[in-house]
Scaffold this motif. Structure first.
Motif, mmCIF file in Angstrom:
data_model
loop_
_atom_site.group_PDB
_atom_site.id
_atom_site.type_symbol
_atom_site.label_atom_id
_atom_site.label_comp_id
_atom_site.label_asym_id
_atom_site.label_seq_id
_atom_site.Cartn_x
_atom_site.Cartn_y
_atom_site.Cartn_z
ATOM 1 N N ILE A 1 0.818 3.749 51.644
ATOM 2 C CA ILE A 1 0.613 5.107 51.147
ATOM 3 C C ILE A 1 -0.303 5.087 49.926
ATOM 4 C CG2 ILE A 1 1.785 7.096 50.147
ATOM 5 C CD1 ILE A 1 4.035 6.644 51.987
ATOM 6 N N GLY A 2 -0.142 4.050 49.120
ATOM 7 C CA GLY A 2 -1.020 3.913 47.948
ATOM 8 C C GLY A 2 -2.474 3.925 48.359
ATOM 9 N N PHE A 3 -2.779 3.173 49.414
ATOM 10 C CA PHE A 3 -4.169 3.114 49.849
ATOM 11 C C PHE A 3 -4.647 4.493 50.325
ATOM 12 C CE2 PHE A 3 -7.058 2.533 53.533
ATOM 13 C CZ PHE A 3 -8.175 2.196 52.805
ATOM 14 N N LEU A 4 -3.825 5.147 51.144
ATOM 15 C CA LEU A 4 -4.227 6.457 51.649
ATOM 16 C C LEU A 4 -4.456 7.435 50.495
ATOM 17 C CD1 LEU A 4 -1.846 6.801 54.711
ATOM 18 C CD2 LEU A 4 -4.295 6.380 54.712
ATOM 19 N N ILE A 5 -3.588 7.379 49.516
ATOM 20 C CA ILE A 5 -3.737 8.321 48.405
ATOM 21 C C ILE A 5 -4.959 7.975 47.555
ATOM 22 C CG2 ILE A 5 -2.626 9.111 46.278
ATOM 23 C CD1 ILE A 5 -0.003 9.049 47.831
#
Lengths: 106, 630, 482
Positions: free
Chosen positions: B95-99
């Motif tokens: 999720i960190g990457f997507l955000i």
């Protein structure tokens, strides 16, 4: 047996020197003139000298007499210095009354 | 594998260092590229570690270096990779990457673009430490570190003092929890002589005589702060003043679930403290109800989501409280997907509206922002718990386990989740349906967000749809020969759940829930689409109960009046009266006594020689007479 | 012998400075302190190799009273010597772009103080310790008196008399123990033995006298009232010497002269000191919260931190003492950093009243970043040097008194409140006329702050080298007590 020196009881010497000493003390306390106070101090000194000599004689120990000679020498020196100071005070303050000389008041 | 494990947190750290130290010389694109790629590398590393773990079933530890050592105390920076940490690692880096990717589009026009990515990378680093640490102290590093990053990111637009106040509030409230955590760490070390999870959590090591209840309560206080539970929840809604990707990443998906991670990690202790468990369950349900009820009346799109997060976190704690650790962790995962999705969706809306956050001024965005609408809809369905989306499975598992333990808690939990359904659909309808209620300029400005923002939305939406199947319900699964993979995967750390329910009850519960949810959706539709009811304006008159809820139960005001104000007043009193007058007064008093004494004694020094001699002689006589008398 | 050289180098440099002109003063002072630092590192290497012979120096001083000029270095003193040798060049360098009248005298006095401080940390003779202790006070007195701000006479006078008053009790205690000893010697080992042989009651009195002396110096509530005004009034190099190094004299004194001297009394009554220290922590933190002036805030926060050290030391366990030592080190760095920052702000905005500032972050982000790191260390965030010390201290206190430690832990909340409040008021928000044209940092300021920041993060991430220095000596100390 009563202690005596040449027939005079030691007590008389003690009484005499005490009286002299007290006169000196009273003089210093009561009189306001610096010269007279000075003389009274000398009187006290000599009262002690007298006592010292008397005891020295009484115990047959000359040390006391030697001491007295020392004291007299020191007293002479002291008188010289003391009178000189008094002279200077008088010259500056035009008085030798100790009531007036109270500049050291806290 | 050892090297890869070490590299996982190292990449974001490097990203931070590059972005922080030489950001001036790099273009915005380069900074964004470095930041995203560093997290992507972490994610790839995590995937490798994860599949290695799935295949070999062997948790392992990797020591980086000795950190603090004093006497018998020893804490090293060591990483522990086991099922629990790997699940959290996946969520954080994924999720960190997507955000990160989303933020590139969202923040591109902001002056603090480079700064933003620096903090975001640093946050990922600390969050990874938090879940990777093999001992409580490393977890504590991450714990405090993410708190700091959250502070910096809430106050990202630091020119407005409102933001800074919110940031400070978040940090201080977190710190209150941290103190509890710190005390728990001390207690654990003193009682069990170690802070390593693998050492002190072995059952034989924990003596019944040790103050387990106290320790677990202290740990829970730590979790309260970080995961925004009553009474330390007020910082989370305020934290919404930060940029929206921050709200998605920190205040929905990852940081706020740290408390759940910590309790799941130390579940051995908690299972031995039934009183604490009960306490956690009550706090959890109270928070869930409170958050959900406040959420019903909020008009700021992000505030609604924030209170929803508070309420969902409450549900997770409810699950922890009844011993359903796996269910709680499962809900963390699914919640991370759909809440991140919803926040990013709201970010997309705010972006499209040119910064407007009030849903009373939105409406009818469906046709202007189709991708955002569809993904937001998926998120809403998921969070409402409509099958077969992710939220259904996790929420169902929680409620089923609660049902097995305590019927009253179950009903309350049900009410909380129905309220969730209502306010989420209210949000959806008010935002995307009906007519546009904003100004003409806003309408003119309306546009769908760029690809870098919508692609993460789509990916998250897919995840929100499918993620639930990793934790297929037990009884139903057995009947259908579908395995609950998630429970099984976590079982080495958490153990199988003790709350078993029969197949019939399970299916019955599912049906009841689903029917109730659909009824609520229909009510919401009736109110907001058919009747087109609008939320009232800011200063309209409300019935007392509504007023109370609308003003968030006046919790902030109560805290302000009964905690901060008296505290400041006491401090002022200490400063002005005690310190300046009393303590310093005594010290100065000694000085004054000396001076006064001197002033009076100096009068004796009259300067009159006769008086001196008189004093000397009378003193002599006095001394002699004393001698004579003796 | 090496230890003696450590004392002599700053002394010599000080005298060179007194006779040299103003022009060369800065260079000479910096070179002298750097040589000193190099020597301190050399000493460290020798210590690591276990070369005690080269570090010890002992000769008769006043034979008839059993007083020796006896100095040596073990792990505990090494850490503080290192701190002194490290901070002094930073302090000297930090005052480079400021023009002080008669700067050669100022630097000379600072070096004189450094010499005395190293003497305090290394002396192994009660009398010598006292001499160095008071010797350190004289230069700082003149520094404050000559270069202080408005109203310095009164403040400096109070500071001098107060601390002197406190240390007289220490002298009393030392003489009392000396008179009890059969050998009649001020040698530390002899004093240890004779003090330990005393009854509990006598030990308690000795403890009280020492605690009074050290509590004034640290300072500890309620003996602290000289400190805030002195810290805010004295010139910057003086404050840094005072807060950074001199306050450690007292905490060091506890380790070297109290704990091994009267262990039974500490065992019995140490709890009272811990409680006092905890009160002091909370009290000072509360007051720091309502301060309007940044310098006052630093002063009160310094009281809170030092009090925590005192509490940890009286817990008498390895965590407490090791933590205390490392916290002394980090508090030194932090205090110097914070006061330097306060000075930077004051020089540019001509005020240190926080409400008048604001928005500097937007004007000068570099400064903001460096400031932030120092603030983080002050609020004990992990991976900064502040955390290592505070954590070990709280853990140490916890082992001896759980409730007190929990209250001491409040400092992490209160510390966050006042430090972040200060940061917000000064750096965040919108700019105003005072801060709109906040000038850039000079090269020299950047270098100083960067060194401090590197130290803060370096020690915070990898404190092991420092902990290793003291570990052995602390163990020996604790074994000796038990």
């Amino acid at each position: 047996m009563e202690a005596s020196i040449n027939g005079v009881s030691l007590n008389y010497y003690i009484i005499l020197s005490t009286v002299l000493f007290c006169i000196g003390v009273l003089g210093v306390m009561i009189r306001r003139n610096a010269i007279i106070m000075f003389m009274c101090i000398e009187l006290m000194l000599n009262a002690v000298n007298l006592l010292m000599v008397a005891f020295s004689r009484y115990f047959g120990d000359t040390n006391g007499q030697v001491f007295v000679v020392f004291i007299m020498a020191v007293a002479a020196a002291e008188v010289a210095v003391g009178l000189a100071i008094l002279m200077m005070i008088y010259r500056n303050a035009k008085t030798s009354d100790t009531e007036v000389l109270n500049q050291l008041k806290g | 594998m050892e090297l890869i494990t070490k590299l996982i947190p190292l990449f974001p750290l490097l990203g931070f260092i590059i972005a922080a130290l030489i950001n001036r010389k790099l273009s915005k694109n380069t900074v964004a590229y470095i930041a995203c790629v560093s997290v992507l590398f972490s994610f790839i590393g995590t995937l490798m570690v994860f599949f290695n773990l799935v295949n070999h079933h062997s948790a392992y530890e990797i020591k980086v270096f000795d950190w603090i050592q004093a006497g018998s105390f020893n804490a090293s920076l060591t990483f522990l990779i086991d099922p629990l940490s790997s699940v959290f690692l996946l969520v954080i880096t994924g999720i960190g990457f997507l955000i990160h990717v989303f933020s590139v589009g969202y923040m591109i026009h902001d002056d603090g673009f480079r700064r933003f990515f620096a903090y975001l990378n640093l946050f990922i680093f600390f969050m990874l430490l938090l879940v990777m640490g093999n001992n409580l102290l490393v977890t504590f590093i991450g714990w405090e570190g993410v708190g700091f990053c959250s502070f910096m990111l809430i106050g990202f637009w630091y020119k407005e003092n409102k933001n800074n106040d919110a940031a400070k509030k978040a940090f201080v409230m977190n710190r209150i929890g941290d103190l509890g955590f710190l005390i728990a760490i001390c207690l654990i070390f003193i009682n069990y002589n170690s802070l390593n999870y693998t050492t002190f959590l072995t059952a034989g090591n924990i003596s019944i005589d040790s103050p387990i209840t106290l320790i677990t309560i202290c740990l829970f206080i730590g979790a309260m702060g970080k995961s925004a539970q009553i009474p330390l929840f007020t910082w989370l809604p305020d934290a919404m003043v930060g940029p929206t990707p921050v709200s998605a990443l920190i205040h929905a998906a990852t940081m706020v679930t740290a408390g759940i991670y910590m309790i799941a990690r130390t579940n051995v202790l908690f299972s031995m403290a039934p009183d604490t468990m009960m306490f956690i369950a009550y706090i959890g349900i109270a928070t869930a109800l409170l958050g959900a009820s406040i959420g019903l009346f909020q008009n700021d799109i992000k505030k609604v989501l924030a209170y929803s997060t508070v309420s969902q976190l409450g549900l997770m704690f409810l699950a922890l409280g009844v011993g359903a650790y796996t269910a709680a962790v499962f809900h963390v995962v699914t919640h991370a997907f759909f809440k991140a999705l919803l926040f990013l969706g709201s970010g997309s809306v705010i972006h499209g509206m040119g910064g407007e956050q009030d849903i009373r001024k939105m409406g009818g965005l469906k046709k202007h922002m189709p991708t955002t609408y569809i993904t937001f809809l998926i998120g809403t369905i998921a969070i409402s718990g409509i099958p077969p989306l992710a939220g259904f499975f996790s929420k169902d598992q929680i409620l089923a386990e609660v049902f097995a333990q305590n019927k009253v808690l179950f009903i309350l939990g049900m009410i909380a989740s129905l309220m969730t359904v209502f306010y989420m659909f209210r949000l959806l309808f008010l935002t995307f349906f009906g007519k546009f209620r904003g100004t003409h300029e806003q309408e003119h400005h309306l546009h769908e967000s760029p690809k870098s923002m919508t692609i993460p939305l789509v990916i998250l939406a897919i995840l929100a749809v499918v993620a639930g199947f990793i934790g297929f319900p037990h009884a139903l699964g057995e009947a259908m020969h579908i395995h609950n993979w998630f429970d099984h995967f976590l079982s080495p750390i958490i153990g199988e759940s003790l709350n078993h329910i029969s197949l019939n009850t399970e299916i019955g519960l599912m049906l009841v829930t689903t029917v109730l949810i659909i009824i609520v959706v229909l009510i919401a539709k009736n109110v907001f689409i058919t009747k087109e009811t609008l939320p009232v304006a800011e200063n309209a008159k409300l019935s007392p109960l509504k007023n109370l809820v609308y003003h968030k139960f006046y919790v902030d005001e109560v805290y302000d009046k009964f905690l901060s104000k008296p505290f400041v007043a006491i401090s002022e009193f200490l400063n002005k009266v005690i310190d300046n007058q009393l303590v310093d007064g005594i010290v100065n008093g000694f000085g004054k006594i000396t001076i006064v004494a001197g002033q009076n004694l100096r009068l004796l020094q009259s300067g009159n020689i006769g008086f001196y001699i008189f004093a000397i002689v009378s003193a002599l006589i006095l001394i002699f007479s004393i001698f004579l008398v003796n | 012998m090496l230890t003696l050289i450590l004392i002599l180098i700053p002394l010599l440099t000080a005298f060179i400075l007194f006779v040299s002109g103003k022009k060369l003063a800065k260079t000479i002072a910096l070179i002298g302190t750097l040589i000193e630092l190099a020597f301190a590192v050399l000493v460290l290497v020798n210590l690591k190799q276990g070369n005690v012979q080269a570090l010890t120096f002992k000769c008769n001083w006043i034979q008839s009273l059993g007083i020796y000029f006896s100095i040596t270095i073990d792990g505990i003193s090494m850490l503080l010597v290192l701190l002194t040798a490290l901070l002094t060049p930073i302090i000297v360098y930090s005052s480079f772009n400021k023009e002080y009248s008669n700067s050669h005298v100022l630097f000379g006095l600072m070096l004189l103080m450094q010499s005395a401080l190293i003497g305090v940390f290394t002396s192994m003779d009660g009398f010598l310790f006292y001499i160095f202790w008071e010797l350190a006070l004289i230069p700082i007195y003149f520094i404050c008196l000559i270069w202080g701000a408005e109203g310095r006479q009164k403040i400096t006078f109070k500071f001098f008399i107060y601390t002197l008053f406190g240390s007289l009790f220490m002298l009393l205690a030392l003489i009392y123990i000396y008179l009890q000893s059969p050998v009649k010697s001020f040698d530390i080992q002899v004093l240890y033995q004779s003090a330990r042989a005393m009854g509990l009651n006598q030990q308690a009195w000795v403890l009280a006298a020492f605690v009074l002396a050290f509590a004034v110096k640290m300072p500890l509530f309620p003996f602290h009232t000289w400190q805030p005004k002195t810290y805010t009034n004295a010139p910057m190099p003086g404050v840094m010497m005072l807060g950074g190094i001199m306050s450690k004299m007292a905490t060091f004194g506890i380790i070297r002269w109290v704990l091994p001297m009267v262990p039974q009394a500490v065992e019995q009554y140490g709890n009272y000191v811990i409680v006092l220290a905890v009160i002091s922590i909370i009290y000072a933190s509360c007051i720091a919260i309502v301060q309007k002036d940044f310098k006052f805030l630093i002063a009160y926060s310094s009281i809170a931190h030092i009090s925590l050290i005192a509490a940890g030391l009286f817990a008498m366990n390895a965590q407490g003492i090791q933590g205390g030592l490392i916290e002394m080190f980090s508090h030194g760095i932090n205090t110097v950093g914070l006061f330097f920052i306060a000075d930077i702000i004051f020089n540019r905005a001509h005020t240190s009243e926080m409400a008048k500032l604001g928005g500097i972050r937007g004007v000068n982000s570099q400064f903001s970043f460096l400031f932030l790191v120092v603030v983080l260390s002050a609020v004990a965030l992990p991976f900064t040097t502040g955390f290592v010390g505070e954590f070990l201290l709280i853990l140490g206190v916890f082992e001896s008194n759980g409730i007190a430690a929990s209250f001491a832990g409040l400092s992490i909340i209160l510390g966050a409140i006042y430090m972040l409040r200060a940061f917000q008021l000064i750096m965040l928000g919108d700019t105003n006329s005072l801060t709109l044209h906040f000038p850039k940092l000079t090269k020299q300021e950047i270098i100083t702050l960067v060194i401090i920041v590197i130290l803060i993060i370096g020690i915070g991430v990898y404190p092991k080298p420092l902990l290793d220095i003291t570990e052995n000596s602390v163990n020996i100390l604790l074994q000796g007590i038990k």
